[in-house]
Design a protein around this motif. Sequence first.
Motif, short mmCIF file in Angstrom:
data_model
loop_
_atom_site.label_atom_id
_atom_site.label_comp_id
_atom_site.label_asym_id
_atom_site.label_seq_id
_atom_site.Cartn_x
_atom_site.Cartn_y
_atom_site.Cartn_z
N SER A 17 -27.69 7.83 22.97
CA SER A 17 -26.47 7.24 22.39
C SER A 17 -26.73 6.63 21.03
CB SER A 17 -25.91 6.19 23.34
OG SER A 17 -26.78 5.07 23.41
N ASN A 18 -27.46 7.36 20.20
CA ASN A 18 -27.77 6.87 18.87
C ASN A 18 -27.84 8.07 17.92
OD1 ASN A 18 -29.86 6.53 16.69
ND2 ASN A 18 -29.64 4.40 17.31
N PRO A 19 -27.04 8.04 16.87
CA PRO A 19 -26.94 9.20 15.98
C PRO A 19 -28.29 9.60 15.38
CG PRO A 19 -25.27 7.56 15.46
CD PRO A 19 -26.19 6.92 16.45
N ARG A 21 -31.32 9.17 16.61
CA ARG A 21 -32.18 9.82 17.59
C ARG A 21 -31.72 11.26 17.86
NH1 ARG A 21 -32.61 4.42 19.84
NH2 ARG A 21 -30.90 4.68 21.29
N ILE A 22 -30.41 11.45 17.89
CA ILE A 22 -29.91 12.81 18.08
C ILE A 22 -30.29 13.70 16.92
CG2 ILE A 22 -27.79 14.18 18.15
CD1 ILE A 22 -26.55 12.16 19.90
N GLN A 23 -30.18 13.16 15.72
CA GLN A 23 -30.54 13.96 14.54
C GLN A 23 -32.03 14.26 14.52
OE1 GLN A 23 -28.41 12.80 10.75
NE2 GLN A 23 -27.57 11.23 12.10
N ILE A 24 -32.83 13.32 15.02
CA ILE A 24 -34.26 13.58 15.11
C ILE A 24 -34.53 14.74 16.04
CG2 ILE A 24 -36.46 12.67 15.97
CD1 ILE A 24 -35.67 9.93 14.93
N LEU A 25 -33.89 14.71 17.20
CA LEU A 25 -34.08 15.80 18.16
C LEU A 25 -33.64 17.13 17.55
CD1 LEU A 25 -32.92 14.07 21.47
CD2 LEU A 25 -35.24 14.58 20.74
N ASP A 26 -32.51 17.08 16.85
CA ASP A 26 -32.03 18.31 16.22
C ASP A 26 -33.01 18.79 15.16
OD1 ASP A 26 -29.72 19.04 17.56
OD2 ASP A 26 -28.49 17.57 16.51
N LYS A 82 -30.14 21.59 26.02
CA LYS A 82 -28.99 21.96 26.85
C LYS A 82 -28.00 20.81 26.90
CE LYS A 82 -31.35 25.23 29.96
NZ LYS A 82 -31.60 25.59 31.38
N ILE A 83 -28.55 19.59 26.97
CA ILE A 83 -27.67 18.42 27.00
C ILE A 83 -26.90 18.32 25.68
CG2 ILE A 83 -27.57 15.93 27.24
CD1 ILE A 83 -30.14 16.00 28.80
N LEU A 84 -27.63 18.45 24.60
CA LEU A 84 -26.98 18.33 23.29
C LEU A 84 -25.94 19.43 23.09
CD1 LEU A 84 -30.03 17.42 20.99
CD2 LEU A 84 -28.37 15.89 22.06
N ASP A 85 -26.29 20.63 23.50
CA ASP A 85 -25.35 21.75 23.32
C ASP A 85 -24.12 21.59 24.20
OD1 ASP A 85 -27.09 22.76 21.47
OD2 ASP A 85 -28.05 24.17 22.84
N ALA A 86 -24.34 21.08 25.40
CA ALA A 86 -23.20 20.87 26.30
C ALA A 86 -22.28 19.80 25.70
CB ALA A 86 -23.69 20.45 27.68
N ALA A 87 -22.87 18.80 25.08
CA ALA A 87 -22.06 17.75 24.44
C ALA A 87 -21.24 18.35 23.30
CB ALA A 87 -22.95 16.63 23.92
N LEU A 88 -21.86 19.27 22.58
CA LEU A 88 -21.15 19.93 21.49
C LEU A 88 -19.99 20.75 22.03
CD1 LEU A 88 -21.22 20.23 18.45
CD2 LEU A 88 -22.61 22.29 18.73
N GLU A 89 -20.21 21.36 23.18
CA GLU A 89 -19.15 22.16 23.79
C GLU A 89 -17.96 21.26 24.16
OE1 GLU A 89 -20.52 24.56 27.00
OE2 GLU A 89 -18.49 25.02 27.69
N PHE B 3 -17.49 13.04 8.69
CA PHE B 3 -17.72 13.00 10.12
C PHE B 3 -18.89 13.88 10.51
CE2 PHE B 3 -17.20 14.49 14.41
CZ PHE B 3 -16.98 13.31 15.09
N LYS B 4 -19.75 13.34 11.35
CA LYS B 4 -20.88 14.13 11.80
C LYS B 4 -20.79 14.34 13.31
CE LYS B 4 -24.21 12.83 8.27
NZ LYS B 4 -25.48 12.14 7.98
N ALA B 5 -21.16 15.54 13.71
CA ALA B 5 -21.14 15.84 15.14
C ALA B 5 -22.08 14.91 15.89
CB ALA B 5 -21.54 17.29 15.37
N SER B 6 -23.14 14.48 15.24
CA SER B 6 -24.10 13.59 15.92
C SER B 6 -23.44 12.28 16.32
CB SER B 6 -25.31 13.33 15.04
OG SER B 6 -24.92 12.70 13.83
N HIS B 7 -22.44 11.87 15.55
CA HIS B 7 -21.74 10.63 15.90
C HIS B 7 -20.84 10.83 17.11
CE1 HIS B 7 -23.13 9.31 11.94
NE2 HIS B 7 -22.98 8.09 12.41
N PHE B 8 -20.20 11.97 17.14
CA PHE B 8 -19.40 12.25 18.33
C PHE B 8 -20.29 12.30 19.56
CE2 PHE B 8 -17.93 15.15 21.56
CZ PHE B 8 -16.66 14.64 21.83
N LYS B 9 -21.40 12.99 19.42
CA LYS B 9 -22.31 13.11 20.56
C LYS B 9 -22.82 11.75 21.01
CE LYS B 9 -24.13 17.59 19.10
NZ LYS B 9 -25.36 18.23 18.58
#
Lengths: 106, 106
Positions: A17-19, A21-26, A82-89, B3-9
């Motif tokens: 739940s932190n942008p 950290r998500i961007q790091i993973l990406d 898979k988690i990140l992609d499912a969230a994108l979906e 807007f960034k998708a990472s923020h939505f996620k």
Amino acid sequence: MPFKASHFKSDLFKVLSNPVRIQILDALRVGERSVNDIAEWLEVEPSSISQQLAVLRSRNLVTSRKQGNFVFYSIRDPAVFKILDAALEVFNNHLVDVRDALEKLE
Amino acid sequence: MPFKASHFKSDLFKVLSNPVRIQILDALRVGERSVNDIAEWLEVEPSSISQQLAVLRSRNLVTSRKQGNFVFYSIRDPAVFKILDAALEVFNNHLVDVRDALEKLE
DNA sequence: TTATGCTGTTCGCATATACTCATAAACGAC
DNA sequence: GTCGTTTATGAGTATATGCGAACAGCATAA
């Protein structure tokens, strides 16, 4: 049962739940990367990146490998994507809902 | 792009970073349910359930349908289950890692 | 070997904010 | 009025976040 899967999940989601950290993973989708590399890529202070990497490390989401001056980080379990992609979906489906709602207004 | 998708996620994951909310979503896998029904199932105060449902509603994860005294909630986008299931997969992989680590100690 | 520089980690600080839970009151339908 | 649900409120607790400085490890130049 003292342990519930819902607690593991919520804990995992809290890490996500932190942008940053998500961007790091990406950023690690393409393979291993050094701290400075990630920091420049995301335009964030290296110390902050290191902190967030420590969080990801503590939950075993990433591994590190030392080579000379550099520390290269990589994804430990690709299943996180898979988690990140499912969230994108979910996000995309949500966009469709919003679009449909707008069309009904016309 | 403001807007960034990472923020939505990250926002979505924040919603999921609560054991009760996860259990509510899991309770809705079988179909729609009333607030009291969920409350009794999870052994949590109805008002607390209502609060958490409000959070899920605010992110469009659930919908409500009123019928008489009752309010029935249901999942809006089944794709959220992909997220939950993927998290479970990460959890299971993690367990395997731990087991392997333990075996190496013998 | 010493000096210097680069990389990454950690600490301390300041600041702000958030979350959960429970109780009680209010609301709407019947 | 009763039942089911929602909302308001408050206490308590916790936590995030970012920045800068200090520090440690390694490598290379002098």
